[in-house]
Design a protein around this motif. Structure first.
Motif, short mmCIF file in Angstrom:
data_model
loop_
_atom_site.label_atom_id
_atom_site.label_comp_id
_atom_site.label_asym_id
_atom_site.label_seq_id
_atom_site.Cartn_x
_atom_site.Cartn_y
_atom_site.Cartn_z
N UNK A 91 -5.80 4.70 7.27
CA UNK A 91 -6.09 4.91 5.85
C UNK A 91 -5.01 4.24 5.00
N UNK A 92 -5.43 3.49 4.00
CA UNK A 92 -4.53 2.86 3.04
C UNK A 92 -4.73 3.50 1.67
N UNK A 93 -3.69 3.49 0.86
CA UNK A 93 -3.80 3.88 -0.53
C UNK A 93 -3.47 2.67 -1.41
N UNK A 128 -4.41 12.63 3.55
CA UNK A 128 -5.22 11.52 4.07
C UNK A 128 -4.51 10.72 5.16
N UNK A 129 -3.33 11.17 5.56
CA UNK A 129 -2.58 10.47 6.62
C UNK A 129 -2.48 8.96 6.32
N UNK A 130 -2.03 8.66 5.12
CA UNK A 130 -1.98 7.28 4.65
C UNK A 130 -0.93 6.48 5.42
N UNK A 131 -1.34 5.33 5.95
CA UNK A 131 -0.44 4.46 6.71
C UNK A 131 0.50 3.69 5.81
N UNK A 132 0.00 3.25 4.66
CA UNK A 132 0.79 2.44 3.73
C UNK A 132 0.17 2.52 2.36
N UNK A 133 1.02 2.38 1.35
CA UNK A 133 0.55 2.35 -0.03
C UNK A 133 0.83 0.99 -0.63
N UNK A 134 -0.18 0.44 -1.29
CA UNK A 134 -0.05 -0.86 -1.97
C UNK A 134 -0.05 -0.60 -3.47
N UNK A 165 8.16 10.07 0.58
CA UNK A 165 7.55 10.48 1.85
C UNK A 165 7.77 9.46 2.97
N UNK A 166 8.47 8.38 2.63
CA UNK A 166 8.75 7.30 3.59
C UNK A 166 7.47 6.66 4.13
N UNK A 167 6.46 6.65 3.29
CA UNK A 167 5.26 5.89 3.60
C UNK A 167 5.52 4.43 3.23
N UNK A 168 5.26 3.49 4.14
CA UNK A 168 5.54 2.07 3.82
C UNK A 168 4.92 1.66 2.49
N UNK A 169 5.75 1.04 1.65
CA UNK A 169 5.33 0.62 0.31
C UNK A 169 5.29 -0.91 0.24
N UNK A 170 4.16 -1.43 -0.22
CA UNK A 170 4.00 -2.86 -0.47
C UNK A 170 3.66 -3.02 -1.96
N UNK A 186 10.69 -1.17 -1.15
CA UNK A 186 9.44 -1.71 -0.61
C UNK A 186 9.69 -2.47 0.67
N UNK A 187 8.66 -2.50 1.50
CA UNK A 187 8.75 -3.30 2.71
C UNK A 187 8.60 -4.78 2.38
#
Length: 357
Positions: free
Chosen positions: A1-3, A90-96, A113-118, A137-138
């Motif tokens: 899942x992506x956001x 939603x167990x988001x893998x990464x947020x754009x 939350x240390x969710x990868x950010x792009x 951001x990554x």
């Protein structure tokens, strides 16, 4: 899942839509994090691209008075708390993040939350939010000069929707002029079109004019007063704007990043009138690269006069060995952008996530 997070204005939302379409094409599921302010709901409230959509009570912070900044910042923090719960649910893998004030809560939640950010930076000048979030951001994507954005920057083609390329054509003559006032209606461009209208029609040119929903009645009345309303293709807003671009041979437009690159993808030579109050004057810098390459002209709003449009037309009609200059400009616009911008960005995001798995 992506956001995907961000929006507020059409420029940010265009990028969000292009990236969402590419991710869905890859079989990915998406959620959207936006705002109740701005145009976010109008674009995505019923969009099938997203399995869920969240519109938070946020507003812009930049250019607000101190008294308004405090509640705006507090709303961003409240939104970030809610966004953290959404990312977890939603167990988001990464947020754009595509920028704009709508991206604030999602970007902050991603960092906390240390969710990868792009991040996608649309403009030639880095936005206020991205100045603060880019270090976390990554990767940061963009299409303008890379020396302005730091070591995490990846220069890519702008993610323009495929329809702008499909409806593109090389211009060889000037018969139809398109005035783009935007969905909100840029008063300077609307007034400029009115001032130019009689002379353009007398010289045999056709006019298409997008004047904005709120300005339509006023502009229609002005054309009617001039006795030419039936000779101008006047409209408030058209979701199929690309068809109007296809009909046009040249354009007069603001220089928001998405507009600049969509016009480029359509191979449509443009006279840009940057919005003078844009943050850090970024619209001017968005158009500057095109002017420096001889692909457009920039006219400051404060000095905008009808003769400048006719000079622009004359410039594009200058004879060259292989036809008028407009043909060469249109061809070079075609070569300046490729249609794989969203694909390149998504490829890199997936590769980055794979490398850390």
């Amino acid at each position: 899942m992506f956001a995907i997070s961000g929006g507020g204005t059409g420029g940010h939302l265009c990028v969000a839509k292009a990236l969402a379409q590419e991710l869905v094409h890859r079989g990915e599921s998406l959620i959207y994090l936006g705002s109740n302010a701005g145009q976010d709901r109008a674009w995505f409230e019923t969009s099938p691209l997203f399995v869920e959509r969240y519109f938070l009570e946020t507003s812009g912070v930049v250019n607000q008075s101190f008294a308004k900044k405090i509640p705006a910042l507090w709303a961003q923090l409240r939104g970030a708390k809610k966004a953290m719960g959404v990312l977890k649910t939603h167990h988001v893998r990464a947020l754009i993040s595509v920028g704009g004030f709508s991206a604030g809560p999602g970007s902050l939640a991603s960092i906390l939350s240390r969710t990868p950010l792009f991040i996608h930076e649309q403009n030639a000048v880095r936005g206020a939010l991205n100045k603060y979030t880019a270090p976390y951001a990554k990767r940061v994507f963009g299409s303008f000069a890379p020396d302005k954005f730091g070591p995490k920057f990846s220069q890519t083609p702008y993610p323009v929707q495929e329809i702008f390329f499909k409806k593109a054509r090389i211009r060889n003559k000037i018969e139809t002029i398109l005035f783009l006032g935007g969905s909100q209606g840029a008063s300077a461009i609307n007034d400029f079109a009115i001032l130019c209208a009689r002379d353009l029609l007398q010289k045999g040119f056709k006019m298409i004019h997008q004047c904005g929903t709120l300005k339509f009645d006023r502009i229609a009345a002005l054309y009617k007063g001039l006795g030419i309303l039936d000779r101008v293709d006047l409209f408030a807003f058209d979701s199929n704007l690309v068809e109007k671009m296809h009909q046009a041979d040249i354009c007069v437009s603001r220089a928001g990043a998405s507009s600049v690159w969509e016009l480029c993808a359509n191979n449509l030579p443009t006279m840009f009138i940057p919005y003078p109050y844009a943050a850090a004057n970024h619209q001017y810098f968005n158009a500057l690269e095109f002017e420096q390459e001889g692909l457009s002209q920039i006219i400051p709003q404060r000095s905008l006069r009808p003769p400048q449009l006719f000079e622009f037309i004359e410039w594009l009609q200058t004879p060259q060995e292989q036809g008028p200059l407009i043909s060469q400009v249109s061809l070079r616009l075609r070569d300046k952008i490729s249609s794989n911008g969203a694909r390149v960005i998504v490829d890199q995001i997936l590769a980055d996530l794979q490398s850390q798995a």
